[in-house]
Design a protein around this motif. Sequence first.
Motif, PDB file in Angstrom:
ATOM      1  N   THR A  39       0.744  -1.200   0.021  1.00 14.63           N
ATOM      2  CA  THR A  39      -0.132   0.185   0.160  1.00 14.63           C
ATOM      3  C   THR A  39       0.832   1.296  -0.095  1.00 14.63           C
ATOM      4  O   THR A  39       2.092   1.516   0.708  1.00 14.63           O
ATOM      5  CB  THR A  39      -1.015   0.017   1.215  1.00 14.63           C
ATOM      6  OG1 THR A  39      -1.776  -1.066   1.016  1.00 14.63           O
ATOM      7  CG2 THR A  39      -1.858   1.282   1.359  1.00 14.63           C
ATOM      8  N   SER A  41       0.358   5.651  -0.198  1.00 14.45           N
ATOM      9  CA  SER A  41      -0.340   6.984   0.082  1.00 14.45           C
ATOM     10  C   SER A  41       0.310   8.208  -0.412  1.00 14.45           C
ATOM     11  O   SER A  41       1.642   8.104  -0.305  1.00 14.45           O
ATOM     12  CB  SER A  41      -0.894   7.046   1.456  1.00 14.45           C
ATOM     13  OG  SER A  41       0.150   7.381   2.416  1.00 14.45           O
ATOM     14  N   THR A  52      -3.875   0.212  -2.621  1.00 18.29           N
ATOM     15  CA  THR A  52      -3.319  -1.314  -2.162  1.00 18.29           C
ATOM     16  C   THR A  52      -3.355  -1.910  -3.418  1.00 18.29           C
ATOM     17  O   THR A  52      -4.037  -1.864  -4.161  1.00 18.29           O
ATOM     18  CB  THR A  52      -4.422  -1.608  -0.961  1.00 18.29           C
ATOM     19  OG1 THR A  52      -4.279  -0.808   0.063  1.00 18.29           O
ATOM     20  CG2 THR A  52      -3.688  -3.069  -0.623  1.00 18.29           C
ATOM     21  N   GLU A  70      -8.411   4.344  -2.365  1.00 18.51           N
ATOM     22  CA  GLU A  70      -9.506   5.009  -1.359  1.00 18.51           C
ATOM     23  C   GLU A  70      -8.850   6.536  -1.188  1.00 18.51           C
ATOM     24  O   GLU A  70      -7.865   6.716  -1.315  1.00 18.51           O
ATOM     25  CB  GLU A  70      -9.951   4.414  -0.422  1.00 18.51           C
ATOM     26  CG  GLU A  70      -8.713   4.018   0.402  1.00 18.51           C
ATOM     27  CD  GLU A  70      -9.357   2.918   1.645  1.00 18.51           C
ATOM     28  OE1 GLU A  70      -9.878   3.327   2.419  1.00 18.51           O
ATOM     29  OE2 GLU A  70      -8.784   1.786   1.361  1.00 18.51           O
ATOM     30  N   GLU A  85      -0.819   2.502   6.191  1.00 14.55           N
ATOM     31  CA  GLU A  85      -0.699   1.743   4.708  1.00 14.55           C
ATOM     32  C   GLU A  85      -0.399   0.232   5.082  1.00 14.55           C
ATOM     33  O   GLU A  85      -0.875  -0.465   4.260  1.00 14.55           O
ATOM     34  CB  GLU A  85       0.779   2.394   4.217  1.00 14.55           C
ATOM     35  CG  GLU A  85       0.560   3.761   3.533  1.00 14.55           C
ATOM     36  CD  GLU A  85       1.924   4.350   3.039  1.00 14.55           C
ATOM     37  OE1 GLU A  85       2.890   3.483   2.736  1.00 14.55           O
ATOM     38  OE2 GLU A  85       1.699   5.379   2.657  1.00 14.55           O
ATOM     39  N   GLN A  87      -1.650  -1.349   7.713  1.00 14.12           N
ATOM     40  CA  GLN A  87      -3.008  -1.917   8.182  1.00 14.12           C
ATOM     41  C   GLN A  87      -3.597  -2.329   6.912  1.00 14.12           C
ATOM     42  O   GLN A  87      -4.373  -3.446   6.917  1.00 14.12           O
ATOM     43  CB  GLN A  87      -3.495  -0.891   9.004  1.00 14.12           C
ATOM     44  CG  GLN A  87      -5.038  -1.565   9.470  1.00 14.12           C
ATOM     45  CD  GLN A  87      -5.714  -0.197  10.145  1.00 14.12           C
ATOM     46  OE1 GLN A  87      -5.305   0.661  10.423  1.00 14.12           O
ATOM     47  NE2 GLN A  87      -7.110  -0.697  10.433  1.00 14.12           N
ATOM     48  N   LYS A  88      -3.813  -1.609   5.888  1.00  8.56           N
ATOM     49  CA  LYS A  88      -4.292  -1.821   4.464  1.00  8.56           C
ATOM     50  C   LYS A  88      -3.857  -3.147   4.118  1.00  8.56           C
ATOM     51  O   LYS A  88      -4.569  -3.920   3.561  1.00  8.56           O
ATOM     52  CB  LYS A  88      -4.164  -0.542   3.801  1.00  8.56           C
ATOM     53  CG  LYS A  88      -5.144   0.888   4.260  1.00  8.56           C
ATOM     54  CD  LYS A  88      -6.592   0.524   4.199  1.00  8.56           C
ATOM     55  CE  LYS A  88      -7.021   1.884   4.446  1.00  8.56           C
ATOM     56  NZ  LYS A  88      -8.460   1.505   5.021  1.00  8.56           N
ATOM     57  N   SER A  89      -2.535  -3.009   4.101  1.00 11.77           N
ATOM     58  CA  SER A  89      -1.867  -4.421   3.292  1.00 11.77           C
ATOM     59  C   SER A  89      -2.088  -5.721   4.206  1.00 11.77           C
ATOM     60  O   SER A  89      -2.382  -6.578   3.590  1.00 11.77           O
ATOM     61  CB  SER A  89      -0.359  -3.984   3.323  1.00 11.77           C
ATOM     62  OG  SER A  89      -0.002  -3.151   2.343  1.00 11.77           O
ATOM     63  N   GLU A  91      -4.743  -6.092   6.161  1.00 10.03           N
ATOM     64  CA  GLU A  91      -6.156  -6.456   5.883  1.00 10.03           C
ATOM     65  C   GLU A  91      -6.456  -7.220   4.645  1.00 10.03           C
ATOM     66  O   GLU A  91      -7.173  -8.308   4.631  1.00 10.03           O
ATOM     67  CB  GLU A  91      -7.046  -5.254   5.948  1.00 10.03           C
ATOM     68  CG  GLU A  91      -7.374  -4.712   7.390  1.00 10.03           C
ATOM     69  CD  GLU A  91      -7.843  -3.194   7.213  1.00 10.03           C
ATOM     70  OE1 GLU A  91      -8.260  -2.849   6.397  1.00 10.03           O
ATOM     71  OE2 GLU A  91      -7.940  -2.682   8.386  1.00 10.03           O
ATOM     72  N   THR A  92      -5.808  -6.879   3.697  1.00 10.57           N
ATOM     73  CA  THR A  92      -5.835  -7.498   2.353  1.00 10.57           C
ATOM     74  C   THR A  92      -5.128  -8.893   2.381  1.00 10.57           C
ATOM     75  O   THR A  92      -5.621  -9.711   1.761  1.00 10.57           O
ATOM     76  CB  THR A  92      -5.194  -6.667   1.363  1.00 10.57           C
ATOM     77  OG1 THR A  92      -6.011  -5.466   1.392  1.00 10.57           O
ATOM     78  CG2 THR A  92      -5.250  -7.067  -0.066  1.00 10.57           C
TER      79      THR A  92
END
Length: 157
Positions: A39, A41, A52, A70, A85, A87-89, A91-92
Amino acid sequence: MTWKKFSGEIIHSPLIVEIERAIIQETEKGYHLKVCIGTDSQVKGPITNVATVIVLLREHHGGFMYIHQEKTSMRMTIKERMLLEVQKSIETAYSICDLLDLYNVDLEVHADINTNPMFKSNKALNEAMGYILSMGFIFKAKPEAFASSTCADKMVH
């Protein structure tokens, strides 16, 4: 969550279904796959754009990726943004890791964080690495973190 292909084509089926279809298709063609998730940003005024990517690498034969983009208006320090960043990775990665285990596909989580203490992003390195490793994922930081620092970087606008 809306995911799309690099071409811009929106994925209408659930992500897990799309990834499984791709794994089966590529494996049948004889490719050995590895998945890298990252991810990145970018802050533009009051808005932070976040992208992501899930990169499916065909060993010695290039690869392809899926993208989720997003925006957020949440104000963040650089460290908070780096950890968002990660956290997003995570979660995915968590959403597809059982599928990857089922098909014996290796997974790496890439963080757009510099290992050189001279860079601001380095402040988040220890927390990010601990977070990713504690989840049981393989961690890569810059310069090895191409999924976040190159692929996701190109998708963030």
